[in-house]
Design a protein around this motif. Structure first.
Motif, PDB file in Angstrom:
ATOM      1  N   ALA A 187     -10.497 -15.480  12.473  1.00 17.92           N
ATOM      2  CA  ALA A 187      -9.958 -16.534  11.608  1.00 17.92           C
ATOM      3  C   ALA A 187      -9.510 -15.956  10.270  1.00 17.92           C
ATOM      4  O   ALA A 187      -8.497 -16.377   9.702  1.00 17.92           O
ATOM      5  N   SER A 188     -10.254 -14.963   9.767  1.00 16.65           N
ATOM      6  CA  SER A 188      -9.886 -14.331   8.502  1.00 16.65           C
ATOM      7  C   SER A 188      -8.611 -13.508   8.648  1.00 16.65           C
ATOM      8  O   SER A 188      -7.710 -13.580   7.803  1.00 16.65           O
ATOM      9  N   LEU A 189      -8.523 -12.723   9.730  1.00 11.11           N
ATOM     10  CA  LEU A 189      -7.348 -11.874   9.931  1.00 11.11           C
ATOM     11  C   LEU A 189      -6.093 -12.691  10.210  1.00 11.11           C
ATOM     12  O   LEU A 189      -4.982 -12.275   9.866  1.00 11.11           O
ATOM     13  N   LEU A 190      -6.259 -13.849  10.841  1.00 11.52           N
ATOM     14  CA  LEU A 190      -5.111 -14.675  11.213  1.00 11.52           C
ATOM     15  C   LEU A 190      -4.918 -15.858  10.273  1.00 11.52           C
ATOM     16  O   LEU A 190      -4.241 -16.819  10.619  1.00 11.52           O
ATOM     17  N   ARG A 191      -5.522 -15.770   9.087  1.00  9.96           N
ATOM     18  CA  ARG A 191      -5.398 -16.875   8.131  1.00  9.96           C
ATOM     19  C   ARG A 191      -3.950 -17.042   7.703  1.00  9.96           C
ATOM     20  O   ARG A 191      -3.290 -16.087   7.301  1.00  9.96           O
ATOM     21  N   HIS A 192      -3.464 -18.254   7.799  1.00  8.55           N
ATOM     22  CA  HIS A 192      -2.101 -18.549   7.359  1.00  8.55           C
ATOM     23  C   HIS A 192      -2.100 -18.783   5.857  1.00  8.55           C
ATOM     24  O   HIS A 192      -2.825 -19.644   5.352  1.00  8.55           O
ATOM     25  N   ARG A 193      -1.314 -18.020   5.148  1.00  6.49           N
ATOM     26  CA  ARG A 193      -1.192 -18.223   3.710  1.00  6.49           C
ATOM     27  C   ARG A 193      -0.469 -19.541   3.411  1.00  6.49           C
ATOM     28  O   ARG A 193       0.400 -19.960   4.158  1.00  6.49           O
ATOM     29  N   HIS A 194      -0.851 -20.132   2.312  1.00  5.15           N
ATOM     30  CA  HIS A 194      -0.185 -21.356   1.878  1.00  5.15           C
ATOM     31  C   HIS A 194       1.132 -20.980   1.202  1.00  5.15           C
ATOM     32  O   HIS A 194       1.239 -19.930   0.563  1.00  5.15           O
ATOM     33  N   PRO A 195       2.189 -21.814   1.321  1.00  7.03           N
ATOM     34  CA  PRO A 195       3.468 -21.479   0.674  1.00  7.03           C
ATOM     35  C   PRO A 195       3.336 -21.162  -0.809  1.00  7.03           C
ATOM     36  O   PRO A 195       3.973 -20.237  -1.315  1.00  7.03           O
ATOM     37  N   GLU A 218       0.826  -1.208   0.000  1.00  8.43           N
ATOM     38  CA  GLU A 218       0.000   0.000   0.000  1.00  8.43           C
ATOM     39  C   GLU A 218       0.863   1.263   0.000  1.00  8.43           C
ATOM     40  O   GLU A 218       0.522   2.267  -0.643  1.00  8.43           O
ATOM     41  N   LEU A 219       1.992   1.229   0.699  1.00  8.98           N
ATOM     42  CA  LEU A 219       2.898   2.379   0.764  1.00  8.98           C
ATOM     43  C   LEU A 219       3.792   2.490  -0.464  1.00  8.98           C
ATOM     44  O   LEU A 219       4.514   3.480  -0.612  1.00  8.98           O
ATOM     45  N   GLY A 220       3.789   1.470  -1.318  1.00  7.27           N
ATOM     46  CA  GLY A 220       4.653   1.488  -2.486  1.00  7.27           C
ATOM     47  C   GLY A 220       6.096   1.141  -2.183  1.00  7.27           C
ATOM     48  O   GLY A 220       6.983   1.390  -3.015  1.00  7.27           O
ATOM     49  N   GLU A 221       6.367   0.571  -1.014  1.00  6.63           N
ATOM     50  CA  GLU A 221       7.729   0.179  -0.633  1.00  6.63           C
ATOM     51  C   GLU A 221       7.960  -1.269  -1.086  1.00  6.63           C
ATOM     52  O   GLU A 221       7.847  -2.216  -0.308  1.00  6.63           O
ATOM     53  N   THR A 222       8.301  -1.398  -2.364  1.00  4.06           N
ATOM     54  CA  THR A 222       8.372  -2.727  -2.971  1.00  4.06           C
ATOM     55  C   THR A 222       9.475  -3.585  -2.368  1.00  4.06           C
ATOM     56  O   THR A 222       9.289  -4.789  -2.152  1.00  4.06           O
ATOM     57  N   ASP A 223      10.640  -2.985  -2.111  1.00  9.18           N
ATOM     58  CA  ASP A 223      11.741  -3.780  -1.548  1.00  9.18           C
ATOM     59  C   ASP A 223      11.338  -4.386  -0.207  1.00  9.18           C
ATOM     60  O   ASP A 223      11.593  -5.576   0.053  1.00  9.18           O
ATOM     61  N   ALA A 224      10.734  -3.571   0.655  1.00  7.23           N
ATOM     62  CA  ALA A 224      10.312  -4.067   1.964  1.00  7.23           C
ATOM     63  C   ALA A 224       9.213  -5.109   1.825  1.00  7.23           C
ATOM     64  O   ALA A 224       9.193  -6.118   2.553  1.00  7.23           O
ATOM     65  N   GLU A 225       8.297  -4.912   0.881  1.00  5.19           N
ATOM     66  CA  GLU A 225       7.221  -5.881   0.662  1.00  5.19           C
ATOM     67  C   GLU A 225       7.778  -7.228   0.214  1.00  5.19           C
ATOM     68  O   GLU A 225       7.393  -8.289   0.733  1.00  5.19           O
ATOM     69  N   LEU A 226       8.688  -7.190  -0.751  1.00 11.53           N
ATOM     70  CA  LEU A 226       9.263  -8.443  -1.245  1.00 11.53           C
ATOM     71  C   LEU A 226      10.084  -9.142  -0.175  1.00 11.53           C
ATOM     72  O   LEU A 226      10.084 -10.374  -0.080  1.00 11.53           O
ATOM     73  N   GLN A 227      10.772  -8.358   0.650  1.00  3.85           N
ATOM     74  CA  GLN A 227      11.535  -8.958   1.744  1.00  3.85           C
ATOM     75  C   GLN A 227      10.603  -9.641   2.740  1.00  3.85           C
ATOM     76  O   GLN A 227      10.883 -10.756   3.206  1.00  3.85           O
ATOM     77  N   ALA A 228       9.478  -8.984   3.055  1.00  7.60           N
ATOM     78  CA  ALA A 228       8.511  -9.574   3.985  1.00  7.60           C
ATOM     79  C   ALA A 228       7.926 -10.860   3.406  1.00  7.60           C
ATOM     80  O   ALA A 228       7.774 -11.867   4.113  1.00  7.60           O
ATOM     81  N   LEU A 229       7.587 -10.852   2.121  1.00  3.91           N
ATOM     82  CA  LEU A 229       7.031 -12.050   1.495  1.00  3.91           C
ATOM     83  C   LEU A 229       8.060 -13.187   1.446  1.00  3.91           C
ATOM     84  O   LEU A 229       7.708 -14.356   1.649  1.00  3.91           O
ATOM     85  N   ALA A 230       9.324 -12.835   1.178  1.00  9.39           N
ATOM     86  CA  ALA A 230      10.367 -13.868   1.153  1.00  9.39           C
ATOM     87  C   ALA A 230      10.558 -14.489   2.530  1.00  9.39           C
ATOM     88  O   ALA A 230      10.714 -15.706   2.661  1.00  9.39           O
ATOM     89  N   LEU A 231      10.543 -13.654   3.582  1.00 11.95           N
ATOM     90  CA  LEU A 231      10.652 -14.168   4.945  1.00 11.95           C
ATOM     91  C   LEU A 231       9.454 -15.045   5.290  1.00 11.95           C
ATOM     92  O   LEU A 231       9.597 -16.084   5.943  1.00 11.95           O
ATOM     93  N   LEU A 232       8.278 -14.627   4.860  1.00  7.66           N
ATOM     94  CA  LEU A 232       7.063 -15.400   5.119  1.00  7.66           C
ATOM     95  C   LEU A 232       7.133 -16.762   4.439  1.00  7.66           C
ATOM     96  O   LEU A 232       6.795 -17.792   5.049  1.00  7.66           O
ATOM     97  N   TYR A 233       7.571 -16.785   3.191  1.00  6.16           N
ATOM     98  CA  TYR A 233       7.680 -18.052   2.473  1.00  6.16           C
ATOM     99  C   TYR A 233       8.692 -18.971   3.150  1.00  6.16           C
ATOM    100  O   TYR A 233       8.437 -20.170   3.337  1.00  6.16           O
ATOM    101  N   GLU A 234       9.830 -18.399   3.552  1.00  3.00           N
ATOM    102  CA  GLU A 234      10.861 -19.200   4.214  1.00  3.00           C
ATOM    103  C   GLU A 234      10.347 -19.775   5.528  1.00  3.00           C
ATOM    104  O   GLU A 234      10.588 -20.947   5.851  1.00  3.00           O
ATOM    105  N   ALA A 235       9.605 -18.953   6.292  1.00  2.00           N
ATOM    106  CA  ALA A 235       9.072 -19.415   7.573  1.00  2.00           C
ATOM    107  C   ALA A 235       8.036 -20.513   7.375  1.00  2.00           C
ATOM    108  O   ALA A 235       8.000 -21.503   8.125  1.00  2.00           O
ATOM    109  N   LEU A 236       7.194 -20.378   6.363  1.00  8.36           N
ATOM    110  CA  LEU A 236       6.172 -21.397   6.102  1.00  8.36           C
ATOM    111  C   LEU A 236       6.793 -22.706   5.633  1.00  8.36           C
ATOM    112  O   LEU A 236       6.304 -23.793   5.952  1.00  8.36           O
TER     113      LEU A 236
END
Length: 591
Positions: A283-291, A237-255
């Motif tokens: 349950a919706s807010l805490l839904r775990h995304r699939h890898p 939403e903020l347009g901070e793509t580097d931070a977004e991609l880093q967060a998604l990469a960490l999320l994928y690694e953790a999952l």
């Protein structure tokens, strides 16, 4: 089976209190249903006092007991049992019943005490004002009533905060969730509360505050992966793509390393907040995304941001992961953000094409074309978009519309496959293969669209078209522009002019088609007509046709690269040439 006796009731109710706590604590599952043990205990109390209440509901039964039973020795056991009843009712989201019960407990203690301040939350005020009875020396308690009171206060604030969040009352939700965050709960629940606070702040338009709450949730419990998922959304939403991609990469690694656990993990208390709060919005807010879902988001965001090399890698990883999950029959929940598989292939082809891997893009598109061809009927009759959408299961009409939409989707995917193949062949620079390979996208798109018969008014606006038909029209336009561009490069200006004219019939006012049309006229030495067209086009308001970028409905991601490739690149030089021509012919270039 023994008759109820008043002297034995305090011990009996205390044993009931402990046994219910042990039962709930040992189950490790959310509290559900009615507390039948509590009901039987209350009936035993009435039996000892010579009264009955078999036909009463739970609320009426409590009212009768608290109004008619005045024995001092039963005060503490009944209050503790009332706290357990409140836990059951909170778990069932019966907030009004819980408030009514504590009104009764309060009235039994102090009948003359007034109600709470209007500015205060009634349920929380009643819970906080509840005077916990002193523990006796006869039998130890499995969990103190004081601890239970704190848990009830936290649960009530959390539940009401979630209710207000769902209702869109964000300031009230924020206040209640902050109240819950200051309450008595495990680290896991505290991290969930801060995740909800982050979501609330984001919906209030405060992304920086949302990030603070989400980061705090992760500091409290690094396994609270939904907080990381929401943080990625805020960065997007903020347009901070580097931070977004880093967060998604960490999320994928953790999952991948640590799949989300389902069991509760707070062994210190039998009755806990996590046993009482289980609402759909939580349950919706805490839904775990699939890898696979996170991997697709990484691919999609990279493609949208122009990081095509990374996008290609992520798309291939996603397709491999998806194949593995299909073999293992791993189910995906209904909230998954994954698109249809042909769209993923087309997005991957777009990424390959932009990365310069044109032959791979052609192969990827061929897979889509071969899989969808047999699913396309010979003819489709499509009415204008209905004023009211069909309801699911609305009978035969709804089923036919759904079937038509599916056929239109297959048409759009196949046509998009041909379109991408055409652009890929053009970029490969095969002098003899450019036009033959660009012709099939146009010819086949024309053939496909001839199967789609639009019934309705003689002039059909884009608002009245089904989205699938609108996508097909856009693909047809892009195919005509692409073929016209190749005709221009080969000096076949008349053929190019026809393609651009047909493109403007599909989408009147399209800036790319209009600009290329002017260029074709100019190359044919029809300069007067070209200048008139250019003047008319330049004077029309931007976005007049509702199809330009940023206008109307967004087109699929797999078409974005084609739209960019169809953009007219010589606007400045063409404008200068026309200005010079108008000056030499003594015409006003600004008219």
């Amino acid at each position: 089976g023994l008759p109820a006796a008043l002297p034995a009731l305090p011990l009996e109710l205390t044993i009931l209190y402990n046994s219910l706590l042990f039962t709930m604590g040992a189950s490790e599952t959310a509290v559900e249903g009615e507390a039948e043990g509590i009901r039987q205990g209350l009936l035993r109390v009435l039996e000892a006092c010579g009264a009955g209440g078999q036909d009463l509901g739970s609320e009426e039964l409590w009212r009768k007991v608290l109004q008619e039973v005045t024995a001092e020795e039963l005060r503490a056991p009944l209050h503790r049992l009332g706290a357990l009843q409140a836990a059951w009712w909170l778990a069932a989201r019966r907030l009004g019943s819980t408030a009514g019960l504590f009104w009764l407990l309060r009235s039994a203690e102090d009948p003359g005490r007034g109600c709470c301040n209007e500015a205060e939350n009634e349920l929380l005020s009643l819970l906080k004002a509840w005077q916990v009875p002193a523990e006796g020396d006869s039998l130890p308690l499995a969990q103190s009533a004081e601890d239970l009171k704190e848990i009830l206060c936290t649960t009530a604030a959390f539940l009401q905060g979630l209710q207000e969040l769902e209702a869109g009352n964000f300031p009230t939700a924020l206040s209640l969730l902050q109240e819950a965050a200051g309450g008595f709960c495990s680290k896991r629940v505290l991290a969930q509360i801060y995740t909800c606070l982050g979501c609330c702040a984001q919906r209030m338009g405060k992304p920086q505050t949302a990030l603070q709450h989400l980061k705090r949730a992760l500091r409290i419990d690094f396994q609270c992966l939904p907080a990381l998922s929401h943080a990625a959304a805020v960065y997007h939403e903020l347009g901070e793509t580097d931070a977004e991609l880093q967060a998604l990469a960490l999320l994928y690694e953790a999952l991948e390393k640590n799949p989300p656990a389902t069991a509760f993990s707070s062994p210190y208390f039998l009755m806990r907040t996590e046993l009482l709060v289980h609402t759909p919005i939580l349950a919706s807010l805490l839904r775990h995304r699939h890898p696979s879902e996170v991997k697709y988001l990484l691919a999609q965001r990279c493609l949208q941001d122009g990081r095509v090399a990374d996008a290609v890698e992520h798309y291939f990883d996603f397709l491999a992961l998806l194949q593995e999950e299909l073999q293992q029959q791993v189910p995906l929940d209904s909230g998954s953000a994954l698109p249809r598989i042909p769209e993923v292939f087309l997005e991957a082809a777009s990424a390959l094409e932009q990365a310069g891997r044109h032959q791979d893009a052609i192969t990827m598109c061929e897979e889509v074309i071969s899989r969808t061809t047999d699913l396309i009927p010979r003819m489709l009759r499509v009415e204008e978009r209905p004023e009211q959408p069909e309801r699911p299961g609305a009978g035969l009409a709804g089923g036919l519309l759904s079937q038509k939409k599916e056929s239109l989707c297959c048409l759009a995917w196949r046509a998009a496959g041909y379109l991408h193949q055409g652009w890929a062949w053009a970029k490969l620079g095969k002098s003899k293969g450019v036009i033959p390979k660009l012709c099939p996208p146009t010819c086949r798109c024309l053939g496909d669209l001839l199967r789609v018969q639009l019934y309705g008014s003689s002039v059909v606006s884009t608002e009245s078209l089904l989205p699938e038909v609108e996508v097909l029209q856009k693909i047809r336009l892009l195919s005509l522009i692409g073929r016209g561009m190749q005709f221009l490069e080969l000096g076949k200006h008349k053929e190019a002019l026809l393609d651009f004219q047909h493109g403007l019939q599909i989408s009147p006012g399209d800036p790319a088609a209009a600009s290329y049309l002017v260029q074709a006229l100019w190359e044919l030495n029809r300069k007067q007509e070209a200048a008139a067209r250019w003047q008319k086009f330049s004077q029309s308001p931007p976005g007049e046709d509702g199809q330009q970028e940023g206008q109307g409905r967004p087109f699929p991601l797999y078409l974005v690269s084609c739209v960019k490739q169809a953009t007219f690149p010589h606007s400045a030089s063409l404008a200068r040439s026309i200005h010079d021509y108008l000056r030499t012919t003594n015409q006003d270039p600004s008219s």
